[in-house]
Design a protein around this motif. Sequence first.
Motif, PDB file in Angstrom:
ATOM      1  N   SER A  11       0.812  -1.214   0.000  1.00  0.00           N
ATOM      2  CA  SER A  11       0.000   0.000   0.000  1.00  0.00           C
ATOM      3  C   SER A  11       0.849   1.270   0.000  1.00  0.00           C
ATOM      4  O   SER A  11       0.317   2.380   0.036  1.00  0.00           O
ATOM      5  N   GLY A  12       2.173   1.093  -0.029  1.00  0.00           N
ATOM      6  CA  GLY A  12       3.057   2.250  -0.072  1.00  0.00           C
ATOM      7  C   GLY A  12       3.492   2.770   1.280  1.00  0.00           C
ATOM      8  O   GLY A  12       4.191   3.783   1.362  1.00  0.00           O
ATOM      9  N   GLN A  13       3.101   2.081   2.362  1.00  0.00           N
ATOM     10  CA  GLN A  13       3.490   2.501   3.704  1.00  0.00           C
ATOM     11  C   GLN A  13       4.876   1.943   4.054  1.00  0.00           C
ATOM     12  O   GLN A  13       5.214   0.810   3.674  1.00  0.00           O
ATOM     13  N   LEU A  14       5.661   2.745   4.754  1.00  0.00           N
ATOM     14  CA  LEU A  14       6.974   2.270   5.180  1.00  0.00           C
ATOM     15  C   LEU A  14       6.830   1.044   6.077  1.00  0.00           C
ATOM     16  O   LEU A  14       5.940   0.983   6.929  1.00  0.00           O
ATOM     17  N   LEU A  15       7.701   0.057   5.864  1.00  0.00           N
ATOM     18  CA  LEU A  15       7.698  -1.127   6.707  1.00  0.00           C
ATOM     19  C   LEU A  15       8.187  -0.764   8.102  1.00  0.00           C
ATOM     20  O   LEU A  15       8.835   0.274   8.299  1.00  0.00           O
ATOM     21  N   PRO A  16       7.906  -1.600   9.119  1.00  0.00           N
ATOM     22  CA  PRO A  16       8.399  -1.324  10.479  1.00  0.00           C
ATOM     23  C   PRO A  16       9.919  -1.174  10.498  1.00  0.00           C
ATOM     24  O   PRO A  16      10.625  -1.744   9.658  1.00  0.00           O
ATOM     25  N   ASP A  17      10.409  -0.422  11.467  1.00  0.00           N
ATOM     26  CA  ASP A  17      11.848  -0.158  11.564  1.00  0.00           C
ATOM     27  C   ASP A  17      12.683  -1.430  11.526  1.00  0.00           C
ATOM     28  O   ASP A  17      13.715  -1.487  10.859  1.00  0.00           O
ATOM     29  N   ALA A  18      12.252  -2.453  12.262  1.00  0.00           N
ATOM     30  CA  ALA A  18      13.027  -3.684  12.355  1.00  0.00           C
ATOM     31  C   ALA A  18      13.215  -4.340  10.985  1.00  0.00           C
ATOM     32  O   ALA A  18      14.231  -5.009  10.747  1.00  0.00           O
ATOM     33  N   GLN A  19      12.248  -4.146  10.076  1.00  0.00           N
ATOM     34  CA  GLN A  19      12.346  -4.747   8.749  1.00  0.00           C
ATOM     35  C   GLN A  19      13.167  -3.897   7.787  1.00  0.00           C
ATOM     36  O   GLN A  19      13.693  -4.400   6.798  1.00  0.00           O
TER      37      GLN A  19
ATOM     38  N   ARG B 164      32.086  -1.998  23.667  1.00  0.00           N
ATOM     39  CA  ARG B 164      31.382  -3.175  24.194  1.00  0.00           C
ATOM     40  C   ARG B 164      30.038  -3.372  23.504  1.00  0.00           C
ATOM     41  O   ARG B 164      29.423  -4.430  23.616  1.00  0.00           O
ATOM     42  N   ARG B 165      29.570  -2.313  22.822  1.00  0.00           N
ATOM     43  CA  ARG B 165      28.267  -2.308  22.150  1.00  0.00           C
ATOM     44  C   ARG B 165      27.135  -2.597  23.126  1.00  0.00           C
ATOM     45  O   ARG B 165      26.187  -3.340  22.843  1.00  0.00           O
ATOM     46  N   ASP B 166      27.231  -1.972  24.284  1.00  0.00           N
ATOM     47  CA  ASP B 166      26.218  -2.133  25.319  1.00  0.00           C
ATOM     48  C   ASP B 166      24.943  -1.380  24.963  1.00  0.00           C
ATOM     49  O   ASP B 166      24.990  -0.258  24.453  1.00  0.00           O
ATOM     50  N   GLY B 167      23.790  -1.986  25.249  1.00  0.00           N
ATOM     51  CA  GLY B 167      22.514  -1.298  25.169  1.00  0.00           C
ATOM     52  C   GLY B 167      22.164  -0.710  23.825  1.00  0.00           C
ATOM     53  O   GLY B 167      21.517   0.338  23.756  1.00  0.00           O
ATOM     54  N   VAL B 168      22.561  -1.367  22.742  1.00  0.00           N
ATOM     55  CA  VAL B 168      22.300  -0.821  21.408  1.00  0.00           C
ATOM     56  C   VAL B 168      20.803  -0.697  21.152  1.00  0.00           C
ATOM     57  O   VAL B 168      20.338   0.261  20.540  1.00  0.00           O
ATOM     58  N   SER B 169      20.031  -1.659  21.625  1.00  0.00           N
ATOM     59  CA  SER B 169      18.586  -1.605  21.413  1.00  0.00           C
ATOM     60  C   SER B 169      17.859  -2.235  22.581  1.00  0.00           C
ATOM     61  O   SER B 169      18.413  -3.052  23.320  1.00  0.00           O
ATOM     62  N   ALA B 170      16.600  -1.829  22.753  1.00  0.00           N
ATOM     63  CA  ALA B 170      15.746  -2.435  23.763  1.00  0.00           C
ATOM     64  C   ALA B 170      15.341  -3.820  23.285  1.00  0.00           C
ATOM     65  O   ALA B 170      15.320  -4.108  22.089  1.00  0.00           O
ATOM     66  N   THR B 171      15.027  -4.697  24.212  1.00  0.00           N
ATOM     67  CA  THR B 171      14.641  -6.061  23.875  1.00  0.00           C
ATOM     68  C   THR B 171      13.465  -6.083  22.905  1.00  0.00           C
ATOM     69  O   THR B 171      12.420  -5.471  23.159  1.00  0.00           O
ATOM     70  N   GLY B 172      13.653  -6.750  21.764  1.00  0.00           N
ATOM     71  CA  GLY B 172      12.595  -6.877  20.786  1.00  0.00           C
ATOM     72  C   GLY B 172      12.357  -5.655  19.932  1.00  0.00           C
ATOM     73  O   GLY B 172      11.375  -5.593  19.194  1.00  0.00           O
ATOM     74  N   GLU B 173      13.245  -4.652  20.006  1.00  0.00           N
ATOM     75  CA  GLU B 173      13.073  -3.419  19.243  1.00  0.00           C
ATOM     76  C   GLU B 173      14.304  -3.147  18.386  1.00  0.00           C
ATOM     77  O   GLU B 173      15.405  -3.594  18.687  1.00  0.00           O
ATOM     78  N   ALA B 174      14.099  -2.387  17.286  1.00  0.00           N
ATOM     79  CA  ALA B 174      15.234  -1.970  16.473  1.00  0.00           C
ATOM     80  C   ALA B 174      16.100  -0.989  17.251  1.00  0.00           C
ATOM     81  O   ALA B 174      17.324  -1.005  17.163  1.00  0.00           O
ATOM     82  N   THR B 175      15.456  -0.131  18.020  1.00  0.00           N
ATOM     83  CA  THR B 175      16.173   0.792  18.918  1.00  0.00           C
ATOM     84  C   THR B 175      15.415   0.860  20.246  1.00  0.00           C
ATOM     85  O   THR B 175      15.765   0.186  21.190  1.00  0.00           O
ATOM     86  N   MET B 176      14.390   1.716  20.294  1.00  0.00           N
ATOM     87  CA  MET B 176      13.555   1.874  21.482  1.00  0.00           C
ATOM     88  C   MET B 176      12.092   1.853  21.081  1.00  0.00           C
ATOM     89  O   MET B 176      11.746   2.268  19.971  1.00  0.00           O
ATOM     90  N   PRO B 177      11.198   1.381  21.977  1.00  0.00           N
ATOM     91  CA  PRO B 177       9.777   1.499  21.671  1.00  0.00           C
ATOM     92  C   PRO B 177       9.380   2.971  21.686  1.00  0.00           C
ATOM     93  O   PRO B 177      10.063   3.813  22.274  1.00  0.00           O
ATOM     94  N   LYS B 178       8.305   3.305  21.036  1.00  0.00           N
ATOM     95  CA  LYS B 178       7.844   4.692  20.989  1.00  0.00           C
ATOM     96  C   LYS B 178       7.437   5.155  22.382  1.00  0.00           C
ATOM     97  O   LYS B 178       6.785   4.427  23.128  1.00  0.00           O
ATOM     98  N   PHE B 179       7.834   6.381  22.736  1.00  0.00           N
ATOM     99  CA  PHE B 179       7.442   6.945  24.024  1.00  0.00           C
ATOM    100  C   PHE B 179       6.010   7.448  23.934  1.00  0.00           C
ATOM    101  O   PHE B 179       5.659   8.202  23.030  1.00  0.00           O
TER     102      PHE B 179
END
Length: 212
Positions: free
Chosen positions: A66-74, A178-193
Amino acid sequence: MMKRMTDLALATLAIVVLAPVIAVLFVLVRRKLGSPAVFRQMRPGLGGRAFEMVKFRTMTDARDASGQLLPDAQRLTPFGAWLRATSLDELPELWNVLKGEMSLVGPRPLLMSYLPLYTNEQARRHEVRPGITGWAQINGRNGLSWAEKFAHDVWYVDNRSVMLDARIVVATVATVLRRDGVSATGEATMPKFTGAEFASTDGVSGQASRAP
């Protein structure tokens, strides 16, 4: 004044020294992720005033039927994930530092749409210029909850100093390696606030979390 002079001197030096790296990354981003290589977005700065933040893009423009951007993780490719993990995508923000829109150290600039969602205490993060790195970044980065991240940001506002900034810059190098805390669990970065997050101030101090 001292902080601004330090920002100018170090940002200028970093741009000169890292110019070859920035040039190579620009070419690689264009080849692997498309054009433009630089991602631009309005973010809130000092006092919540909007400025255009620049960084290397880490996602494709892949869309659904439909032309919508795919989720960040994809849309986040392995190359883009590597850029984020190493924080190399942040290098163009040195330009924002030179322009006086950002500092080397301060709360990370988030989305304009978050401004009306902050509590009065959380909004205090805008009492200083946003930074390329900050107290929250060396104390868990995206592994923190939003409430914890904002509590760290406000602690920095209340305790900022040249020595603290130096400590954060040194600790940032270790955190990135160390690449600590690059992303939240199950997220590309952080969930939306979405607002209404609160955290205890316990642990958000000079003894906080993983800072050296």
